[in-house]
Design an enzyme around this catalytic site. Structure first.
Site, PDB file in Angstrom:
ATOM      1  N   LYS A 189      -7.942   7.000 -10.176  1.00  0.00           N
ATOM      2  CA  LYS A 189      -8.174   6.979  -8.668  1.00  0.00           C
ATOM      3  C   LYS A 189      -9.278   7.605  -8.427  1.00  0.00           C
ATOM      4  O   LYS A 189      -9.469   8.723  -8.608  1.00  0.00           O
ATOM      5  CB  LYS A 189      -6.936   8.024  -8.488  1.00  0.00           C
ATOM      6  CG  LYS A 189      -6.907   8.497  -6.850  1.00  0.00           C
ATOM      7  CD  LYS A 189      -5.690   9.525  -6.557  1.00  0.00           C
ATOM      8  CE  LYS A 189      -5.394   9.729  -5.077  1.00  0.00           C
ATOM      9  NZ  LYS A 189      -4.246  10.520  -4.728  1.00  0.00           N
ATOM     10  N   HIS A 219       5.708   6.636   8.344  1.00  0.00           N
ATOM     11  CA  HIS A 219       5.018   7.840   7.860  1.00  0.00           C
ATOM     12  C   HIS A 219       5.167   8.962   8.990  1.00  0.00           C
ATOM     13  O   HIS A 219       4.288   9.496   9.200  1.00  0.00           O
ATOM     14  CB  HIS A 219       3.577   7.499   7.884  1.00  0.00           C
ATOM     15  CG  HIS A 219       3.020   8.181   6.684  1.00  0.00           C
ATOM     16  ND1 HIS A 219       2.989   9.658   6.499  1.00  0.00           N
ATOM     17  CD2 HIS A 219       1.979   7.599   5.827  1.00  0.00           C
ATOM     18  CE1 HIS A 219       2.208   9.927   5.457  1.00  0.00           C
ATOM     19  NE2 HIS A 219       1.741   8.833   5.074  1.00  0.00           N
ATOM     20  N   GLU A 222       9.679   9.136  -3.148  1.00  0.00           N
ATOM     21  CA  GLU A 222       8.756  10.117  -2.211  1.00  0.00           C
ATOM     22  C   GLU A 222       9.218   9.721  -0.680  1.00  0.00           C
ATOM     23  O   GLU A 222       9.376  10.798  -0.107  1.00  0.00           O
ATOM     24  CB  GLU A 222       7.222   9.743  -2.298  1.00  0.00           C
ATOM     25  CG  GLU A 222       6.563  10.484  -1.498  1.00  0.00           C
ATOM     26  CD  GLU A 222       5.016  10.231  -1.590  1.00  0.00           C
ATOM     27  OE1 GLU A 222       4.601   9.621  -2.490  1.00  0.00           O
ATOM     28  OE2 GLU A 222       4.118  10.934  -0.915  1.00  0.00           O
ATOM     29  N   ARG A 226      -6.462   3.286   8.605  1.00  0.00           N
ATOM     30  CA  ARG A 226      -6.190   3.248   7.475  1.00  0.00           C
ATOM     31  C   ARG A 226      -5.669   2.168   6.690  1.00  0.00           C
ATOM     32  O   ARG A 226      -5.883   1.764   5.560  1.00  0.00           O
ATOM     33  CB  ARG A 226      -5.425   4.589   7.298  1.00  0.00           C
ATOM     34  CG  ARG A 226      -5.005   4.637   5.701  1.00  0.00           C
ATOM     35  CD  ARG A 226      -4.244   6.091   5.318  1.00  0.00           C
ATOM     36  NE  ARG A 226      -3.210   5.835   4.417  1.00  0.00           N
ATOM     37  CZ  ARG A 226      -2.509   6.926   3.977  1.00  0.00           C
ATOM     38  NH1 ARG A 226      -2.329   7.910   4.697  1.00  0.00           N
ATOM     39  NH2 ARG A 226      -1.661   6.947   3.019  1.00  0.00           N
ATOM     40  N   GLU A 251      -8.527  10.572  -1.270  1.00  0.00           N
ATOM     41  CA  GLU A 251      -7.879  12.041  -0.957  1.00  0.00           C
ATOM     42  C   GLU A 251      -8.616  13.065  -1.656  1.00  0.00           C
ATOM     43  O   GLU A 251      -7.811  13.881  -2.294  1.00  0.00           O
ATOM     44  CB  GLU A 251      -6.242  11.834  -1.543  1.00  0.00           C
ATOM     45  CG  GLU A 251      -5.422  10.815  -0.566  1.00  0.00           C
ATOM     46  CD  GLU A 251      -3.744  10.841  -1.053  1.00  0.00           C
ATOM     47  OE1 GLU A 251      -3.228  10.945   0.064  1.00  0.00           O
ATOM     48  OE2 GLU A 251      -3.832  10.608  -2.192  1.00  0.00           O
ATOM     49  N   ASP A 310       1.652   3.445   2.425  1.00  0.00           N
ATOM     50  CA  ASP A 310       1.997   4.222   1.343  1.00  0.00           C
ATOM     51  C   ASP A 310       3.638   4.359   0.911  1.00  0.00           C
ATOM     52  O   ASP A 310       4.096   5.347   1.421  1.00  0.00           O
ATOM     53  CB  ASP A 310       1.653   5.819   1.537  1.00  0.00           C
ATOM     54  CG  ASP A 310       1.456   6.722   0.351  1.00  0.00           C
ATOM     55  OD1 ASP A 310       1.550   6.137  -0.729  1.00  0.00           O
ATOM     56  OD2 ASP A 310       1.197   7.920   0.689  1.00  0.00           O
TER      57      ASP A 310
END
Lengths: 730, 730
Positions: free
Chosen positions: B318, B552, B424, B367, B322, B396
């Site tokens: 990654k 989200h 998640e 995004r 972030e 996500d």
């Protein structure tokens, strides 16, 4: 007999044989599939292996008569439903009538039969929590009675009875009365709300705060069962380095759910109280214990707690120590702080346990002396529902440490013992160290506070100074590892804490014996050999870590491995502060020519350490700074003795490895392999300790490691650069 | 028959009955003592419950002939030694000769008999990892052959055969050829070296780095067994938010110990590579991928790794996302970074998996569009041993999300799938959400990249764009909870990931069916009812969390519970950025009049979303900002539809509770109670989601919640003040 009959009998025999084969196969198989992962602790309830003993048990145990229907009686029923068929390989019915082999269980008030047995005197000596296990003939039927004055006492009696069966003791003629010598028998969990465990080496906290109160993990019940089986009656759920959040309404609901799960097992919950909670939770400007608003905040908070948890035990407090807030922040004393909380919980019969583990870096005196200096002047100033909780020694759970000088020095204040079950300084999660001998060493130490025989045990059980309350706490070694404690043998330390809190007169040998039989096997050769390993294990560790009274030379922060070279900004966290090695010698002079910490002990106790020529050499460098060439009583120089001790420790671990390796056929493969791997790690760690310490101290002694010893195969520099960023429990 | 004979026969019958009673009792008892704690996953090997099926199995399985003696054959032997006696309630010998009912196991090269069976064509289609399970008559004996071109293939075949038995399928006439559709079938563990797990809801990391390499936890082997049983062949051990320490010499020894434990099960280890490791570990001044010294550092590091782990899989990275370091820190591209690592591992046949989950807060664009914008221009610029790992959707892992527009858009670069097995955004550790339908929804989406039928599945299996490598990864939901996954039903998602990576054509229904039978029971009524719960569960959750394309709007950081009101400094982490509710309406306009993220899809795909009047309403607010009074196709206004969906979600959870409650007699009490408690928590959470979201959105819509729905019993302010400081996985 005629031939056809013979054939038929052969046929029957064949059928029986086959069935028995299948039966044994299935039993074996059920053990195979369900590996011994250690979750069941000492409550495995495997079939009694001795055929004669089994036969005798089957005769003596044919039915159970349960009297009463409280939640505690319900858990007794559940336990017996698991235990008896497991041990006896047969179903034992619950029945209301009495036959030969009935086990009568219950309090006298629940059973007119038990009431009629004339047990008043015995029951009187059993007290509120004790129990009786008695062979009795009732209506001509040979029976066993398990009773006590409370259902909780009965529960303890049932577990004691099961222990007899698990360890294959005779139950032919039982006449047992047992009452705990200490009232509060507690575990202290240093568990944080994020589930990390300070000084935890068995995974993370078993309290899953996030899913509480809705989700009651089976672990909570099995935790309570295990504790009840060894007499533990209270659990402080949270770290002494406390977070006030646990006192918030949301968390108190979670605490109440745990309390509900534990209650049938006779276990009360306690919490650590962060002294500054009125500021953090209540948004007050102060936490001054003499401030009315602060006092009211605590009273309201306590009322809120007891509304949710009517039998809440009380608070444990670490204040003004290692950065924790406390009454001294406001110019008040420990007594002021403790009494404020004590007044808040008193209406509900709650208590406050105030820790004596206090010291400040700002006090230039020997850290050894600080707790005594701060607390002795406060004797008599605490409320009756305050206990002062004192660690076994004045420094910090070292592999060997003289008893804390506070014991015996506060006759008007109930002092309770704080042992550390988790092995912060004793090999952590990877070493075998059986701690009952360690606990006993302290308990049997004579304080001379009330003349000879005033042992620490007799201080904390109240018999010397007539305390109104008595207590023993152990810092738990429990985590969410499947086997609870990480190292399979660490379970023995949890077990020992409970057993000694109930009866500190039990020997370490007996406790190890019981635990091995229940946890592994009753095989005699196994028990004998492995018990000898357990009994030696802590001394072995003291030898390869901190022989001859050395202490606190572990790695910084995590306390993993040796780091005698470390010098921190804070002196009393630094190994060099404790060993004081220099070209002249090694050791901490705590005699009158030094810090005079020894002066805090009663004269009778002092004599065992005061004169280096006659002192108990196991404590020599704790109290004396001595030249490298000091002559030990075995004739060696101090330096040679250090070399001898460190090497002896290493050699003994290798002996343990050999002794273990021959046990393979005696127990399950999973735990055999676990312990084997862990002993190999322990061997590596012992070598590491020996090499690092001898190489480092050699830079001062400038003396040679005698030829007969293994030479370090790595350099001091190598050991000094080791780092353990992710060591557990930090 | 004469009377004495009758008596004897009665006697025999009585003996038999008694034995059978004891036998059944013991079996029952062994289950009682060893509660179903979930540790055994879907590999419980309980006795086949259908008597006719059991009888048929016993006829067809009388002995096992194992050919070969590799470590993989050894684990096959161990597995069969547990499984067959468990399933068949009888010992099945390993024997070298062939009889009726022999199971022949091994590769053709290990067995001349198997070699002689003329299986070349079938073996050819099985490929390197596939297997055959065939009924064959060999030397006149009715046998079953389990074979493949590698021991690993044979292992997969053995697990497939055991699955047939566990699910009580006929084995009368077997002719099975199976080969994986995807080559790399991986778990990604977001596990940190301190054992916390990012987005972990089942306790902490199963990797106990501190006790490695010396201590090989039984869990490591059981982890490998479970993975092998579902075809997973690789494990990325560490978090994509990487710590360079895992690449240090000390940690590589620990990694090697895990690799050794996994190897017999056909599982390779991979690590995440922190891009700045040359700076942090190597003390270089740069990690610029075009710098010679940096390249050499990686080459040396890779050599060190392969010396310890000859079959090391490679790196997952990654970078520049972030806050993680990456090649863009040095003005280089993702291709530059990936290629440098690819060159280092290429000599050892290692690979690099480079994540496309990159976005920057500094880019003012949607995004949704960033990964596409950054990666499409790099198509064709990666080395052949680089794969780009793409999440199923562009945001996500939302409860519902359109497939990622990168799929189909990089024909020259092998793209691999990244699914999230851990929940998640799907109820975390406390909710039932069966994810196979979620995975399938993405896999079956048509990209139209190569005309109609270019599904995502056909992109990632290489059939559309002829990729040289193919892969599917799942972010693991595994922790050190006893049952591995926390929620008993979360195990089904681990299972589904493996099964779909092997064969994405399997239906969700079939996977659920298999899993339920193996994990709980073959009872038809249970399987039917509980499967219907599983199949509905994810849609239920989408309804009460994020209906009609909302996304989200979860709590900040921990993503636990609703928080649509949150507005952070970083826009694209803020719920308000995603729902864009205002007095005019709600939703994110991603059409040509808005961010035009929809323009990244091929026209054929676009049409399903582009026109709000005809769009698939499940994605409506993902692509459109629409007025509160917008007319849905069922006639409701958008506001009423929101109210309907949120309430329908809550009602459905209550339906699941009822459906579960009637299963009590069908399964063990421990798991029954666990799921019951968790469903109660889920009901509370569903109500919380509904109330919080409707109350909040109502502040914009100013419209009434229709009368027929339950009214929120708490205020919006109440929900807005909730805080979860210690929520797990954060």
């Amino acid at each position: 007999m005629s031939s056809p009959h013979k054939t038929i009998i052969k046929c029957i025999t064949a059928i029986c044989d086959k069935k028995i084969f299948i039966l044994n196969f299935l039993l074996l198989f059920s053990f195979l599939l369900h590996a011994e992962d250690g979750y069941d602790l000492w409550l495995r309830y495997k079939p009694v292996s001795d055929a004669a003993v089994l036969a005798a048990y089957k005769q003596k145990i044919t039915a159970v008569q349960l009297n009463g229907n409280s939640p505690t009686l319900q858990v007794i029923k559940e336990e017996l439903s698991m235990a008896l068929p497991g041990l006896l390989k047969t179903a034992i019915p619950f029945a209301s009538d009495i036959k030969n082999g009935s086990i009568l269980i219950g309090t006298p008030s629940a059973s007119s039969i038990i009431r009629s047995l004339g047990l008043d005197a015995k029951l009187n000596s059993a007290g509120e929590e004790g129990y009786l296990i008695l062979s009795k003939t009732i209506n001509g039927r040979s029976s066993i009675v398990i009773t006590g004055n409370s259902d909780k006492g009965v529960l303890y009696g049932v577990f004691a009875f099961l222990r007899l069966l698990q360890t294959q003791q005779s139950i032919q003629s039982l006449d047992i009365t047992s009452a705990p010598l200490i009232k509060l028998r507690l575990l202290n969990h240093w568990d944080n709300l994020n589930r990390t465990v300070e000084r935890g080496y068995a995974g993370f906290s078993i309290w899953n705060w996030h899913t509480l109160p809705g989700y009651i993990d089976q672990r909570y019940k099995d935790y309570a069962r295990a504790n009840a089986s060894i007499g533990i009656n209270g659990s402080v759920l949270t770290n002494v380095n406390a977070n006030a959040t646990v006192l918030s309404a949301t968390y108190l609901e979670k605490v109440a759910a745990l309390a509900n799960a534990f209650r049938p097992y006779g276990i009360k919950v306690y919490l650590t109280a962060r002294f500054s909670a009125p500021v953090e939770l209540g948004r007050l400007r102060t936490a001054d214990p003499l401030n009315d608003t602060v006092q009211q905040w605590w009273k309201d908070k306590v009322k809120e707690i007891y509304t949710l948890i009517p039998d809440f035990g009380g608070f444990l407090v670490k204040a003004n120590s290692e950065g924790q807030p406390g009454p001294q922040n406001y110019g008040r004393t420990h007594a002021d702080g403790a009494n404020m909380l004590a007044d808040a919980v008193a209406p509900y019969k709650g208590i406050v346990m105030w820790r004596a583990f206090v010291y400040s870096n700002e006090v230039p005196d020997d850290r050894h002396k600080q707790a005594f200096n701060e607390f002795v002047p406060l004797d008599g100033k605490f409320r009756p529902n305050v206990m002062v909780q004192v660690k076994n020694g004045a420094i910090d759970f070292q592999p060997r440490e003289p008893f804390h000088p506070l014991f015996g020095a506060m006759p008007k204040t109930p002092l309770m013992m704080e042992f550390q079950v988790t092995q912060e300084y004793l090999g952590q999660g990877t070493s075998m160290a059986y701690l009952a001998p360690y606990f006993k060493e302290c308990l049997e130490s004579d304080t001379y506070s009330n003349g000879k025989g005033s042992t620490v045990a007799k201080i904390i059980d109240g018999s010397t100074q007539n305390y109104s309350m008595t207590g023993m706490a152990g810092v738990a070694n429990i985590g969410n590892d499947i086997n609870w404690c990480g190292h399979p043998f660490a379970q023995a330390n949890w077990y020992s804490l409970g057993r000694l809190a109930w009866n500190h007169e039990l020997s370490s040998d007996q406790i190890a014996d019981e635990w091995l039989r229940m946890t592994f096997t009753n095989d005699k050769q196994f028990v004998t050999t492995v018990k000898s390993m357990m009994m030696a294990s802590r001394e072995i560790m003291a030898n390869y870590m901190t022989p001859i009274g050395l202490h606190h030379i572990m790695g910084t922060g995590h306390h993993y491995g040796p780091a005698p070279w470390v010098k921190l900004a804070r002196a009393d966290w630094s190994p060099v502060y404790y060993h004081k090695a220099d070209s002249a010698g090694i050791g901490f002079n705590r005699t009158a020519t030094g810090s005079n910490a020894i002066g805090q002990y009663f004269p009778g106790a002092r004599t065992q350490w005061e004169n280096p020529a006659t002192a108990d050499e196991r404590y020599l460098l704790w109290f004396h700074h001595l030249p490298w060439t000091w002559k030990m009583r075995d004739g060696r120089t101090l330096w040679d003795e250090l070399c001898y001790k460190y090497n002896s420790g290493v050699d003994s671990v290798r002996w343990m490895q050999k002794a273990w390796n021959v046990q393979q056929s005696k127990i399950d493969n999973q735990r055999f392999q676990q312990v084997k791997m862990l002993l190999a790690i322990q061997q590596d760690e012992a070598v590491w300790w020996r090499n690092a310490c001898l190489l480092y101290f050699q830079t001062f002694s400038k003396m040679k490691i005698p030829d007969q010893y293994e030479k370090p195969n790595k350099s001091l520099e190598y050991y000094m650069q080791l780092r353990f960023q992710f060591a557990p429990g930090n």
